[in-house]
Design a protein around this motif. Structure first.
Motif, PDB file in Angstrom:
ATOM      1  N   PHE A   1       0.735  -1.074  -0.066  1.00  0.00           N
ATOM      2  CA  PHE A   1      -0.073  -0.055   0.016  1.00  0.00           C
ATOM      3  C   PHE A   1       0.880   1.026  -0.130  1.00  0.00           C
ATOM      4  N   VAL A   2       0.609   2.247  -0.854  1.00  0.00           N
ATOM      5  CA  VAL A   2       1.156   3.390  -0.984  1.00  0.00           C
ATOM      6  C   VAL A   2       0.141   4.562  -0.470  1.00  0.00           C
ATOM      7  N   LEU A   3       0.154   5.259   0.727  1.00  0.00           N
ATOM      8  CA  LEU A   3      -0.786   5.967   1.094  1.00  0.00           C
ATOM      9  C   LEU A   3      -0.516   7.417   1.030  1.00  0.00           C
ATOM     10  N   PHE A   4      -1.318   8.148   0.347  1.00  0.00           N
ATOM     11  CA  PHE A   4      -0.981   9.708   0.070  1.00  0.00           C
ATOM     12  C   PHE A   4      -1.912  10.542   0.956  1.00  0.00           C
ATOM     13  N   THR A   5      -1.330  11.765   1.252  1.00  0.00           N
ATOM     14  CA  THR A   5      -2.175  12.839   1.832  1.00  0.00           C
ATOM     15  C   THR A   5      -2.611  13.688   0.707  1.00  0.00           C
ATOM     16  N   SER A   6      -2.406  13.729  -0.589  1.00  0.00           N
ATOM     17  CA  SER A   6      -3.121  14.484  -1.617  1.00  0.00           C
ATOM     18  C   SER A   6      -3.125  13.779  -2.808  1.00  0.00           C
ATOM     19  N   HIS A   7      -4.473  14.067  -3.740  1.00  0.00           N
ATOM     20  CA  HIS A   7      -4.783  13.223  -4.762  1.00  0.00           C
ATOM     21  C   HIS A   7      -3.405  13.900  -5.685  1.00  0.00           C
ATOM     22  N   ARG A   8      -2.996  15.105  -5.616  1.00  0.00           N
ATOM     23  CA  ARG A   8      -1.913  15.380  -6.705  1.00  0.00           C
ATOM     24  C   ARG A   8      -0.656  14.630  -6.523  1.00  0.00           C
ATOM     25  N   MET A   9       0.037  14.474  -5.397  1.00  0.00           N
ATOM     26  CA  MET A   9       0.906  13.525  -5.503  1.00  0.00           C
ATOM     27  C   MET A   9       0.617  12.234  -6.046  1.00  0.00           C
ATOM     28  N   LEU A  10      -0.343  11.628  -5.414  1.00  0.00           N
ATOM     29  CA  LEU A  10      -0.658  10.121  -5.913  1.00  0.00           C
ATOM     30  C   LEU A  10      -0.828  10.169  -7.524  1.00  0.00           C
ATOM     31  N   GLN A  11      -1.424  11.081  -8.071  1.00  0.00           N
ATOM     32  CA  GLN A  11      -1.449  10.911  -9.617  1.00  0.00           C
ATOM     33  C   GLN A  11      -0.115  11.319 -10.102  1.00  0.00           C
ATOM     34  N   SER A  12       0.658  12.210  -9.513  1.00  0.00           N
ATOM     35  CA  SER A  12       1.993  12.158 -10.245  1.00  0.00           C
ATOM     36  C   SER A  12       2.860  10.840 -10.129  1.00  0.00           C
ATOM     37  N   ILE A  13       2.750  10.295  -9.006  1.00  0.00           N
ATOM     38  CA  ILE A  13       3.569   9.036  -8.630  1.00  0.00           C
ATOM     39  C   ILE A  13       2.998   7.684  -9.656  1.00  0.00           C
ATOM     40  N   ALA A  14       1.605   7.815  -9.750  1.00  0.00           N
ATOM     41  CA  ALA A  14       1.162   6.790 -10.433  1.00  0.00           C
ATOM     42  C   ALA A  14       1.482   6.819 -11.943  1.00  0.00           C
TER      43      ALA A  14
ATOM     44  N   ILE B   1       3.632   5.515   3.806  1.00  0.00           N
ATOM     45  CA  ILE B   1       2.808   6.757   3.919  1.00  0.00           C
ATOM     46  C   ILE B   1       3.850   7.889   3.741  1.00  0.00           C
ATOM     47  N   ASP B   2       3.179   8.826   2.749  1.00  0.00           N
ATOM     48  CA  ASP B   2       4.294   9.589   2.157  1.00  0.00           C
ATOM     49  C   ASP B   2       4.680  10.890   3.078  1.00  0.00           C
ATOM     50  N   LYS B   3       3.567  11.238   3.921  1.00  0.00           N
ATOM     51  CA  LYS B   3       4.266  12.407   5.135  1.00  0.00           C
ATOM     52  C   LYS B   3       2.790  12.403   6.254  1.00  0.00           C
ATOM     53  N   LEU B   4       3.250  12.994   7.309  1.00  0.00           N
ATOM     54  CA  LEU B   4       2.239  13.020   8.306  1.00  0.00           C
ATOM     55  C   LEU B   4       0.846  13.771   7.815  1.00  0.00           C
ATOM     56  N   PRO B   5      -0.223  13.153   8.061  1.00  0.00           N
ATOM     57  CA  PRO B   5      -1.619  13.752   7.378  1.00  0.00           C
ATOM     58  C   PRO B   5      -2.420  14.716   8.323  1.00  0.00           C
ATOM     59  N   PHE B   6      -1.127  15.954   8.378  1.00  0.00           N
ATOM     60  CA  PHE B   6      -1.809  17.151   8.863  1.00  0.00           C
ATOM     61  C   PHE B   6      -2.890  17.623   7.547  1.00  0.00           C
ATOM     62  N   ALA B   7      -4.368  18.028   8.166  1.00  0.00           N
ATOM     63  CA  ALA B   7      -4.930  18.681   7.211  1.00  0.00           C
ATOM     64  C   ALA B   7      -4.532  19.891   6.422  1.00  0.00           C
ATOM     65  N   SER B   8      -4.858  19.963   5.130  1.00  0.00           N
ATOM     66  CA  SER B   8      -4.514  20.962   4.389  1.00  0.00           C
ATOM     67  C   SER B   8      -4.727  22.343   4.839  1.00  0.00           C
ATOM     68  N   PRO B   9      -3.818  23.425   5.047  1.00  0.00           N
ATOM     69  CA  PRO B   9      -3.975  24.529   5.550  1.00  0.00           C
ATOM     70  C   PRO B   9      -5.164  25.477   4.751  1.00  0.00           C
ATOM     71  N   ASP B  10      -5.223  24.978   3.437  1.00  0.00           N
ATOM     72  CA  ASP B  10      -6.393  25.403   2.702  1.00  0.00           C
ATOM     73  C   ASP B  10      -7.828  25.004   3.226  1.00  0.00           C
ATOM     74  N   ASP B  11      -7.725  24.007   3.789  1.00  0.00           N
ATOM     75  CA  ASP B  11      -9.114  23.636   4.180  1.00  0.00           C
ATOM     76  C   ASP B  11     -10.120  24.678   4.736  1.00  0.00           C
TER      77      ASP B  11
END
Length: 657
Positions: free
Chosen positions: A472-485, A541-551
């Motif tokens: 499993f590779v778990l991401f905190t953002s869709h952008r990073m997921l799509q780039s890696i995919a 896990i790509d990084k610590l899952p802090f909520a996006s500051p833009d949320d």
């Protein structure tokens, strides 16, 4: 109390009748605590880590108790699993006379009236929907409960489903010509007559705030409510104690009025004209938002002149439509019902334009075609906690992730659980022998551009070492997921599964069947996913899952903390990130025989003072910063070497972090 404990003994009825049942001390302790809470009409919060057996620990006391109970799960999938897999055998073993029922939200059941309407107007539907409607009608002839979930021919997001299901807005209730045969009515009748009802959190709160008329009589009849996956409750409660209005809701209303004009009220040309005006206004409304799907701060965004002009146009068109309908009330029941929906739509729309009120987050979210406005309360503790205090009921909250370290105050404070007893039960799994945590050295900081290449390099190394196991590779953002995919698909020679390419259930089934697949996922795969054995040996896990500051909701909560003189990072952002990381890490070890490696690719775990709080909340597994050692751990699993030898290497070659 003694009777409950006796059911968990090695020679008990459960041990003799349930395959694979084995006594667990933590499970027995939790069952006894639940039994006390049920008997004393108390509040109880239990963190029961993976492997504790929390499902049986609350089901057994509930089945042995005399009162009516509601069990609420985090998702519909868990709801069905509980009802179809866990409950039947257990009930048969200890409480065969208990009546149990499954209840979902109304949109999960076939609406006979709307199916007939769709059939009558099928010529106006596109070819795909017409074909799907044929499948629905065939299935409708043989279904007993009308549960759309059993309609396997259609995908979960099939276009036809809104045409053949109802919502609280468009349901005709007792005025419906098919009311006596209504599957929702039948399901609710079964729930009212049952001793134990299985619902989900969204349905529970829809009932609690009386948004779904007709189900509100169920909860007051219960003596106990048990929330499984309770960590989800604060955010879900906030949604239901708030308000929202979507362009999709208003578009559906306009489309239904156009159909009514074309079929039943052909002399009401003004109705058709008003509906067209609203549809045009809603299209213009969507165009003033960014084209890409996103969330944003509505309070700020609404200040733009172009946005205000578009909103004023929709207001005018809604009010015009309301007046047109009002002038013809009494001519048709569907028109009368549409008038009520229109009045509610105007009221909510106007309410969501007034963003100067305090105590709420005002935010928007967009899809390619739709815009939804939200008003979400920043705190639900007073309302929810008050509801609990006024009820003469038992309230049980349980999950594998509720505490931050050993502290439950973040969870209890969010929900106003001032009188709750708390209990923390560790996992019985041998994490020291079954798992390894690797925090790689020399990785860039999460925000640095080079992080993507570094993460991709690590993933390829892991896949090379974990040849016969799943990852499993778990991401905190869709952008990073799509780039890696995109990059990963060109460089690996094994099955790759990417969230969003098909349904979550199908993606997971295919991943398990592959045996050595690679699954890239974001938030929905951080929890509620149970993969055992070699099919999942490694979680990255790509990084610590802090909520996006833009949320926007996070922004509003942070601002609220500042106004109250409270440290927003310590009180809001950090606790939520710790709980989310615990969920993600919990995907790795799901069974006493599971073995594997957890990689967390974020230097802040060791460079920041708060890193210790994250680490203390994770299971007590050996830790290393050496990627080669972690890769060798995976190779040893492939070569069937003893897990002890890998653990010994860690002790001799590197001290624990």
């Amino acid at each position: 109390m003694q009777a409950i404990s006796e059911l968990f003994l090695p020679d008990s009825k459960l041990a003799k009748t349930l395959p694979g049942f084995a006594p667990r001390a933590a499970q027995t302790e939790m069952a006894a605590a639940v039994a006390r809470a049920l008997d004393g009409k108390q509040q109880l919060v239990v963190e029961a880590e993976t492997g504790t057996g929390k499902t049986y620990a609350y089901l057994v006391p509930v089945l042995m108790n005399d009162g009516k109970a509601i069990i609420s799960t985090g998702t519909k999938n868990l709801q069905e699993q509980l009802f179809h897999r866990d409950l039947p055998a257990l009930r048969d073993a200890i409480a065969p006379k208990k009546v149990v029922a499954l209840l979902k939200g109304r949109s999960n059941y076939l609406c006979l009236h709307r199916m007939k309407q769709a059939t009558a107007h099928s010529g106006e539907l596109n070819k795909t929907v017409q074909s799907q409607l044929v499948d629905v009608r065939r299935w409708a002839q043989r279904t007993d409960d009308g549960d759309i979930g059993s309609l396997s021919l259609l995908q979960e997001d099939a276009e036809v489903l809104p045409q053949v299901t109802s919502t609280a807005d468009n349901c005709l209730g007792r005025d419906c010509p098919d009311y006596e045969d209504c599957y929702v009515v039948k399901a609710r009748k079964r729930a009212l007559e049952a001793d134990l009802v299985v619902v989900n959190h969204h349905l529970f709160f829809a009932d609690m705030v009386l948004k779904d008329v007709g189900f509100g009589e169920l909860i007051p009849e219960a003596a106990a409510v048990i929330f499984d996956e309770a960590h989800q409750l604060p955010d879900i409660a906030s949604q239901y104690f708030g308000e929202s209005v979507s362009s999709r809701q208003l578009q559906e209303l306009a489309h239904e009025l156009k159909v009514l004009y074309l079929t039943e009220l052909k002399d009401l040309k003004q109705l058709d004209k008003a509906a067209d005006k609203l549809l045009a206004g809603l299209r213009d409304w969507r165009l003033v938002f960014p084209a890409d799907a996103q969330k944003g701060n509505w309070r700020q965004y609404s200040q733009q002149p172009k946005v205000q002009d578009a909103a004023a146009q929709v207001t005018e068109q809604l009010e015009f439509l309301q007046e047109v309908i009002k002038s013809s009330l009494g001519r048709h029941q569907d028109l009368d019902q549409a008038y009520d929906r229109c009045v509610q739509g105007v009221s909510k729309w106007q309410q969501l334009q007034a963003t100067d009120r305090t105590g709420f987050s005002f935010w928007f979210e967009t899809t390619v075609r739709q815009v939804t406005l939200h008003q979400t309360p920043l705190r639900v503790a007073d309302k929810f906690g008050g509801y609990l205090r006024e009820s003469n009921m038992s309230w049980i909250f349980t999950s594998a992730t509720l505490a931050v370290g050993d502290d439950f105050s973040h969870f209890t404070g969010q929900l106003g659980l001032e009188q709750a007893a708390t209990l923390s039960l560790p996992s019985p799994f041998d994490f020291a022998g079954q798992a390894l945590l690797c925090m790689p050295r020399y990785l860039p900081q999460p925000h640095e551009r080079s992080m993507q290449d570094a993460l991709l390099d690590l993933i390829t190394q892991v896949l090379d070492a974990n040849r016969n196991g799943g990852t499993f590779v778990l991401f905190t953002s869709h952008r990073m997921l799509q780039s890696i995919a995109v990059t990963l698909s060109a460089v690996i020679d094994r099955p790759l599964f990417v969230q969003g390419t098909t349904s979550k259930r199908e993606l997971l089934n295919e991943f398990i069947a592959a045996g050595n697949g690679v699954l890239l996922g974001t938030s929905s795969f951080w929890e509620g996913v149970d993969v055992r054995g070699d099919a999942l040996r490694c979680v990255i896990i790509d990084k610590l899952p802090f909520a996006s500051p833009d949320d926007p909701l996070l922004q509003a909560r942070v601002e609220d903390c500042k106004l109250r003189g409270v440290d927003a990072f310590a009180q809001v952002q950090l606790p939520q990130a710790v709980i989310t990381l615990k969920q993600g890490a919990g995907r790795l070890i799901r069974d006493a025989q599971d073995k594997g490696v957890l990689f967390i690719c974020d230097q802040r775990l060791v460079s920041k003072g708060y890193g210790g709080l994250f680490l203390s909340s994770l299971p007590a597994m050996p830790r290393t910063r050496s990627v080669p050692l972690a890769l060798q751990f995976l190779r040893d699993l492939d070569q069937h070497n003893s897990i002890e030898s890998a653990a010994e290497k860690l002790v001799t070659e590197e001290s624990r972090v």
